[in-house]
Write an enzyme that holds these catalytic residues in place. Structure first.
Site, PDB file in Angstrom:
ATOM      1  N   HIS A   1       0.851  -1.186   0.000  1.00 58.15           N
ATOM      2  CA  HIS A   1       0.000   0.000   0.000  1.00 58.15           C
ATOM      3  C   HIS A   1       0.889   1.239   0.000  1.00 58.15           C
ATOM      4  CE1 HIS A   1      -3.542  -2.420   1.792  1.00 58.15           C
ATOM      5  NE2 HIS A   1      -3.626  -2.347   0.488  1.00 58.15           N
TER       6      HIS A   1
ATOM      7  N   GLY B   1      -2.967  -1.846  -7.965  1.00 58.16           N
ATOM      8  CA  GLY B   1      -3.950  -2.559  -7.147  1.00 58.16           C
ATOM      9  C   GLY B   1      -5.387  -2.113  -7.372  1.00 58.16           C
TER      10      GLY B   1
ATOM     11  N   ASP C   1      -4.309  -6.493  -7.830  1.00 56.85           N
ATOM     12  CA  ASP C   1      -4.434  -7.500  -6.768  1.00 56.85           C
ATOM     13  C   ASP C   1      -5.154  -8.739  -7.295  1.00 56.85           C
ATOM     14  OD1 ASP C   1      -3.243  -5.793  -4.855  1.00 56.85           O
ATOM     15  OD2 ASP C   1      -5.168  -4.847  -4.439  1.00 56.85           O
TER      16      ASP C   1
ATOM     17  N   ASP D   1      -1.288  -1.539   4.785  1.00 59.30           N
ATOM     18  CA  ASP D   1      -1.442  -0.450   5.742  1.00 59.30           C
ATOM     19  C   ASP D   1      -2.699  -0.727   6.561  1.00 59.30           C
ATOM     20  OD1 ASP D   1      -1.758   1.858   7.168  1.00 59.30           O
ATOM     21  OD2 ASP D   1      -1.652   3.211   5.454  1.00 59.30           O
TER      22      ASP D   1
ATOM     23  N   HIS E   1     -10.157  -0.380  -2.701  1.00 61.20           N
ATOM     24  CA  HIS E   1     -10.290  -1.687  -3.358  1.00 61.20           C
ATOM     25  C   HIS E   1     -10.207  -2.838  -2.344  1.00 61.20           C
ATOM     26  CE1 HIS E   1      -6.043  -0.740  -3.128  1.00 61.20           C
ATOM     27  NE2 HIS E   1      -5.724  -1.985  -3.428  1.00 61.20           N
TER      28      HIS E   1
ATOM     29  N   ASP F   1     -11.040  -6.423  -3.341  1.00 61.53           N
ATOM     30  CA  ASP F   1      -9.989  -7.100  -4.109  1.00 61.53           C
ATOM     31  C   ASP F   1      -8.904  -7.646  -3.181  1.00 61.53           C
ATOM     32  OD1 ASP F   1     -11.435  -6.186  -6.257  1.00 61.53           O
ATOM     33  OD2 ASP F   1      -9.907  -4.796  -6.983  1.00 61.53           O
TER      34      ASP F   1
ATOM     35  N   ARG G   1      -7.916 -14.319   0.624  1.00 61.15           N
ATOM     36  CA  ARG G   1      -8.698 -15.557   0.663  1.00 61.15           C
ATOM     37  C   ARG G   1      -8.116 -16.597  -0.286  1.00 61.15           C
ATOM     38  NH1 ARG G   1     -12.375 -17.830  -2.390  1.00 61.15           N
ATOM     39  NH2 ARG G   1     -13.858 -19.255  -1.474  1.00 61.15           N
TER      40      ARG G   1
END
Length: 122
Positions: A9, A56, A61, A81, A88, A91, A97
């Site tokens: 980030h 991202g 991502d 962060d 996002h 995402d 996951r």
């Protein structure tokens, strides 16, 4: 060849650059990919070869998540962060996951990034 993604980030990009500079010799042994802006900054501040995906928020991502789903990645260093909301976030959650689903090593802070890089070197 070991393939590793590098993501950070905005507030963590300096930390990832410092991490990459410290571990540049080891990272040269890997095939590296990164999200757009992070990859650009890493290319500017290191001598590492990095395949850049989209930024991202523009789908980078998810592009890296697709590589996880296709078993094309051995690990991800994603310096997040935790104190700022990200536009996002869905995402990011999907990427986290899919790493869990496919049992891909994921480091989200400096300490775990150290372990990931050392572990992949073995």
């Amino acid at each position: 060849m070991t393939r590793v993604a590098l993501i950070a980030h905005d507030e963590k990009k300096p930390d990832l650059i410092e991490f990459a500079q410290t571990h540049e010799a080891q990272l040269r042994e890997y095939e590296l990919i990164a999200t757009g802006t992070t990859g650009k900054r890493l290319q500017e501040e290191t001598d590492l070869e990095i395949e850049r995906k989209e930024s991202g928020p523009l789908g980078g991502d998810l592009m890296i998540g697709a590589e996880v789903a296709e078993d094309k990645l051995d690990g991800i260093v994603f310096l997040r962060d935790p104190l700022r909301a990200q536009p996002h976030e869905p995402d990011i959650s999907a990427l986290l996951r899919i790493c869990d689903v496919h049992d891909v090593a994921l480091a989200t802070n400096h300490s775990s990034a150290e372990f990931l890089i050392e572990g992949l070197a073995d």
